[in-house]
Design a protein around this motif. Sequence first.
Motif, PDB file in Angstrom:
ATOM      1  N   MET A 254      32.401  43.636  28.413  1.00 15.04           N
ATOM      2  CA  MET A 254      33.248  44.523  28.619  1.00 15.04           C
ATOM      3  C   MET A 254      32.789  46.033  28.366  1.00 15.04           C
ATOM      4  O   MET A 254      33.324  46.946  29.099  1.00 15.04           O
ATOM      5  CB  MET A 254      34.552  44.528  27.546  1.00 15.04           C
ATOM      6  CG  MET A 254      35.381  43.006  27.753  1.00 15.04           C
ATOM      7  SD  MET A 254      36.563  42.741  26.513  1.00 15.04           S
ATOM      8  CE  MET A 254      37.553  44.174  26.487  1.00 15.04           C
TER       9      MET A 254
ATOM     10  N   ARG B  84      39.456  46.062  34.419  1.00 16.77           N
ATOM     11  CA  ARG B  84      40.827  46.261  34.443  1.00 16.77           C
ATOM     12  C   ARG B  84      41.473  47.135  33.316  1.00 16.77           C
ATOM     13  O   ARG B  84      42.392  47.956  33.738  1.00 16.77           O
ATOM     14  CB  ARG B  84      41.309  44.854  34.167  1.00 16.77           C
ATOM     15  CG  ARG B  84      41.253  43.953  35.357  1.00 16.77           C
ATOM     16  CD  ARG B  84      42.013  44.330  36.728  1.00 16.77           C
ATOM     17  NE  ARG B  84      41.750  43.215  37.731  1.00 16.77           N
ATOM     18  CZ  ARG B  84      42.154  43.327  38.882  1.00 16.77           C
ATOM     19  NH1 ARG B  84      42.963  44.476  39.205  1.00 16.77           N
ATOM     20  NH2 ARG B  84      41.880  42.541  39.697  1.00 16.77           N
TER      21      ARG B  84
ATOM     22  N   THR C 220      37.442  42.096  32.956  1.00 16.48           N
ATOM     23  CA  THR C 220      38.375  42.370  31.713  1.00 16.48           C
ATOM     24  C   THR C 220      38.276  44.001  31.451  1.00 16.48           C
ATOM     25  O   THR C 220      39.047  44.856  31.473  1.00 16.48           O
ATOM     26  CB  THR C 220      38.344  41.496  30.533  1.00 16.48           C
ATOM     27  OG1 THR C 220      38.606  40.457  30.887  1.00 16.48           O
ATOM     28  CG2 THR C 220      39.428  42.210  29.495  1.00 16.48           C
TER      29      THR C 220
END
Length: 230
Positions: A1, A199, A196
């Motif tokens: 991330m 997004r 993730t």
Amino acid sequence: MGKAGIKGLGMFVVPLMAATFGGKPSVGLVLPMLSMADVFAVNYYSRHAEWAYIKRLLPAAVLGVGVAIVVGQLVADSSFTGLIAVIIIGSLALLLLQENASFSKMLSGHWLGGAVFGAMGGFATMIGNAAGPIMAVYLLSTRIPKNAFIGTAAWFFLLINLFKIPFHIWVWQTINWHSFLADLIALPAILLGVFTGIRLVRLIPETAFRYFVIGITFIICIKILWGLSA
């Protein structure tokens, strides 16, 4: 991330891995994971990179890596946490200074700012894969847009991390087949994290992104220092 744009989250890895595997071994174990994530981040954000800043940072970063290699050969493994603590304290000070408009302009507008931050980033990333806050401070000072920030950081870290790998294999000997197999096991989680992160970055407004990066970097730095002093 963290590699996909949620900057600062990757810094959680530094104290956790050091506490589990030891300072120097943990750096070698984490590096291939970061490099895998770098590849995916570059693939997605490559077109947004600002190469002028990368060119300013890279030569001095290579020098910083070289200094760190020598230092790493001279100090005991237990001293790595102390070195990381010094790096983090410096990053906190830079975060505060960076909000000063004249200081921020000096960093982004002069080649010396790129050289100093490149050297510090190279040293920090070799010692503890801990250059995230340093690069965040420099790139935020340039006021580049959110995606350009992420793309520039992605390319910089991919290039410098690939440069570091041979030294971890043959000089420090912190990367071997056993550690690399462990890294491969983590690949599905890395892919999930990158997806993730991409997004989530889309949901963060441009104006808020700058303050989000400063805030998360500050929190992670405090977290690391707290862990080292415990």
